[in-house]
Design a protein around this motif. Structure first.
Motif, PDB file in Angstrom:
ATOM      1  N   VAL A  81      -0.698 -14.967  12.865  1.00 44.76           N
ATOM      2  CA  VAL A  81      -0.918 -14.766  14.292  1.00 44.76           C
ATOM      3  C   VAL A  81      -1.621 -15.969  14.889  1.00 44.76           C
ATOM      4  O   VAL A  81      -1.291 -16.446  15.965  1.00 44.76           O
ATOM      5  CB  VAL A  81      -1.757 -13.482  14.531  1.00 44.76           C
TER       6      VAL A  81
ATOM      7  N   VAL B 119       0.545 -17.571  17.714  1.00 45.60           N
ATOM      8  CA  VAL B 119       0.196 -16.953  18.992  1.00 45.60           C
ATOM      9  C   VAL B 119      -0.528 -17.901  19.901  1.00 45.60           C
ATOM     10  O   VAL B 119      -0.420 -17.817  21.099  1.00 45.60           O
ATOM     11  CB  VAL B 119      -0.681 -15.701  18.763  1.00 45.60           C
TER      12      VAL B 119
ATOM     13  N   GLY C 236      -2.956 -17.651  21.185  1.00 42.95           N
ATOM     14  CA  GLY C 236      -3.119 -16.661  22.160  1.00 42.95           C
ATOM     15  C   GLY C 236      -4.454 -16.761  22.878  1.00 42.95           C
ATOM     16  O   GLY C 236      -5.166 -17.303  22.423  1.00 42.95           O
TER      17      GLY C 236
ATOM     18  N   SER D  46      10.513 -11.230  22.627  1.00 40.57           N
ATOM     19  CA  SER D  46      10.610 -11.041  21.181  1.00 40.57           C
ATOM     20  C   SER D  46      11.046 -12.355  20.553  1.00 40.57           C
ATOM     21  O   SER D  46      11.905 -13.062  21.090  1.00 40.57           O
ATOM     22  CB  SER D  46      11.602  -9.927  20.823  1.00 40.57           C
TER      23      SER D  46
ATOM     24  N   TYR E 115       7.846 -11.634  15.870  1.00 39.46           N
ATOM     25  CA  TYR E 115       6.840 -10.883  16.631  1.00 39.46           C
ATOM     26  C   TYR E 115       7.321 -10.582  18.040  1.00 39.46           C
ATOM     27  O   TYR E 115       8.301 -11.162  18.529  1.00 39.46           O
ATOM     28  CB  TYR E 115       5.520 -11.653  16.678  1.00 39.46           C
ATOM     29  N   THR E 116       6.634  -9.635  18.672  1.00 43.70           N
ATOM     30  CA  THR E 116       6.859  -9.322  20.089  1.00 43.70           C
ATOM     31  C   THR E 116       5.607  -9.675  20.863  1.00 43.70           C
ATOM     32  O   THR E 116       4.504  -9.741  20.308  1.00 43.70           O
ATOM     33  CB  THR E 116       7.193  -7.838  20.288  1.00 43.70           C
ATOM     34  N   LYS E 117       5.776  -9.870  22.164  1.00 45.27           N
ATOM     35  CA  LYS E 117       4.656 -10.289  23.004  1.00 45.27           C
ATOM     36  C   LYS E 117       4.798  -9.647  24.381  1.00 45.27           C
ATOM     37  O   LYS E 117       5.900  -9.591  24.937  1.00 45.27           O
ATOM     38  CB  LYS E 117       4.652 -11.817  23.112  1.00 45.27           C
TER      39      LYS E 117
ATOM     40  N   TYR F 228      -2.305 -11.178  26.767  1.00 45.21           N
ATOM     41  CA  TYR F 228      -1.126 -10.810  25.998  1.00 45.21           C
ATOM     42  C   TYR F 228      -1.526  -9.998  24.775  1.00 45.21           C
ATOM     43  O   TYR F 228      -2.603 -10.197  24.206  1.00 45.21           O
ATOM     44  CB  TYR F 228      -0.378 -12.056  25.500  1.00 45.21           C
TER      45      TYR F 228
ATOM     46  N   THR G 141       0.200  -9.340  20.985  1.00 41.76           N
ATOM     47  CA  THR G 141       1.255  -9.788  20.081  1.00 41.76           C
ATOM     48  C   THR G 141       1.294  -8.876  18.873  1.00 41.76           C
ATOM     49  O   THR G 141       0.263  -8.590  18.261  1.00 41.76           O
ATOM     50  CB  THR G 141       1.007 -11.240  19.631  1.00 41.76           C
ATOM     51  N   ASN G 142       2.495  -8.418  18.527  1.00 37.28           N
ATOM     52  CA  ASN G 142       2.686  -7.527  17.380  1.00 37.28           C
ATOM     53  C   ASN G 142       3.652  -8.197  16.413  1.00 37.28           C
ATOM     54  O   ASN G 142       4.819  -8.412  16.741  1.00 37.28           O
ATOM     55  CB  ASN G 142       3.245  -6.182  17.848  1.00 37.28           C
ATOM     56  N   ASN G 143       3.155  -8.552  15.224  1.00 36.65           N
ATOM     57  CA  ASN G 143       4.008  -9.217  14.236  1.00 36.65           C
ATOM     58  C   ASN G 143       4.400  -8.300  13.083  1.00 36.65           C
ATOM     59  O   ASN G 143       4.847  -8.762  12.040  1.00 36.65           O
ATOM     60  CB  ASN G 143       3.321 -10.476  13.689  1.00 36.65           C
TER      61      ASN G 143
ATOM     62  N   GLU H  43      -1.716  -6.216  15.409  1.00 31.91           N
ATOM     63  CA  GLU H  43      -1.605  -6.496  16.842  1.00 31.91           C
ATOM     64  C   GLU H  43      -2.838  -7.291  17.264  1.00 31.91           C
ATOM     65  O   GLU H  43      -3.966  -6.896  16.958  1.00 31.91           O
ATOM     66  CB  GLU H  43      -1.498  -5.199  17.649  1.00 31.91           C
TER      67      GLU H  43
END
Length: 376
Positions: free
Chosen positions: A12, A16, A18, A80, A91-93, A105, A107-109, A113
């Motif tokens: 992540v 990410v 992120g 995605s 992953y999705t975001k 955001y 993020t799920n990988n 999460e």
């Protein structure tokens, strides 16, 4: 499980680019960063494709281009990414909250999460907050992490623009208008190369779309991990599953039910949970609070407890005996505690300790999540 957790956080962090939150959700917000060009949503699938080096240019794609163009802050856009080289590279975001110059955001990988907050200010796009293992939804736009501060993009968006990050890594814009293939098409992109002690990460940003691809390698080139944009769906909600607990039809125990809940950007969690508590979907007798009751505030505190406050109608309009009231309170606590992943919930009414004709709590007294009365 520990190894999976650690590996999830590493991936992540790499893909990410992120603390415990306090506070409440925002009611509404206005986006100050928008895109002039939109890309149609697509769910087309294909095999992973490599970037082309034939279209590299040393000139800026747009002499007046800003980060706002290459990383638009947009509501209700679900992304995605398909990964290769590591199971957590897919992953999705989703943008949970957006206000002024900050966006949050999740993020799920598939392994964890992670929530991150990005800020666009003073010509830089910076990750100012990050919280791993965050499976609940709460507004964290006002948070700042001590270990955050990674810069994703820095103006001017031109070849050679460089910066250092708090982690010790160095980043530089190494290409402009580089042709990058994705499942949505081929686009000219800005390439940002980040070099660390043993690794090299390349990220590709497209005008009107934001991040479309990430490439991670070690300095020796012995392995490669990629994440490439696969779908970009506009006007899409974030899907969550909430495990709810409520008294059974005979008020003899608690039943449980998984409820699919959809959140749009800036939706207030306590409002959604208020509706859920008033009526569990598909269960005629599935009610935890009267229609007149509302959740005034809801947040995870630094002490590891969740604090939930109701209006007076929770007590005045409950209309049940002591056993029913006990099950209702336990159902609320079990639902909130499970959703936030905590063991204790402090339930108050108008910011005062809960007190009715049957039950009375002390200042700061918490109820524990308890599954003893749950019907198997």
């Amino acid at each position: 499980m520990e190894k999976k957790h650690l590996l999830s956080l590493v991936i992540v962090g790499l893909f990410v680019t992120g603390c415990r939150p306090t506070g409440t959700d925002v009611e509404s917000s206005d986006s100050v960063i928008s895109s002039e060009s939109q890309v149609e949503s697509s769910s087309q699938s294909s095999s992973e494709v490599e970037s082309s080096e034939s279209s590299e240019s040393s000139e800026p794609a747009n002499e007046t281009a800003s980060i706002a163009a290459y990383f638009p802050f947009e509501e209700n856009v679900a992304y995605s990414f398909v990964g290769m080289g590591n199971e957590f590279a897919t992953y999705t975001k989703y943008p949970q909250y957006l206000e002024n110059n900050r966006i949050q955001y999740v993020t799920n990988n598939g392994g964890t999460e992670t929530v991150e907050v990005l800020e666009y200010a003073d010509g830089t796009l910076t990750q100012v907050f990050q919280r791993p293992e965050t499976y609940f939804r709460e507004n964290m736009l006002n948070k700042t992490s001590d270990d955050a501060g990674t810069i994703l993009l820095k103006e001017p968006l031109a070849l050679g623009t460089a910066w250092d990050n708090p982690s010790g890594s160095a980043s530089e814009i190494t290409a402009m208008s580089l042709s990058i293939e994705t499942m949505l098409g081929t686009f000219p992109a800005i390439e940002v190369t980040t070099t660390d002690d043993d690794t090299i990460t390349k990220q590709y940003y497209v005008e009107g779309m934001g991040l479309v691809k990430e490439l991670f390698t070690d300095n020796a080139g012995s392995y490669e991990v990629t994440s490439t944009l696969e779908t970009r769906n506009e006007d899409a909600p974030e899907a969550k599953v909430i495990l709810t607990f409520y008294p059974d039809a005979n008020v003899m125990g608690l039943e449980s039910s998984e409820v699919n809940v959809a959140f749009n950007t800036n939706d207030v969690t306590r409002h959604t949970l208020t509706d859920l508590f008033r009526q569990i979907p598909g269960v005629e007798y599935g009610r935890l609070i009267p229609d007149s009751a509302t959740i005034n505030s809801l947040y995870l505190n630094d002490d590891g407890r969740v604090y939930i406050d109701f209006n007076n109608a929770l007590i005045t309009d409950m209309n049940t005996g002591s056993s029913g009231e006990s099950l209702i309170l336990q159902g609320i606590v079990n639902t909130i505690g499970t959703y936030y992943g905590v063991e204790e919930v402090v339930l108050t009414v108008e910011n005062e300790p809960y007190e009715s004709g049957h039950f009375s709590f002390e200042e700061g007294e918490a109820m524990r999540v308890d599954m003893e009365d749950v019907i198997k």
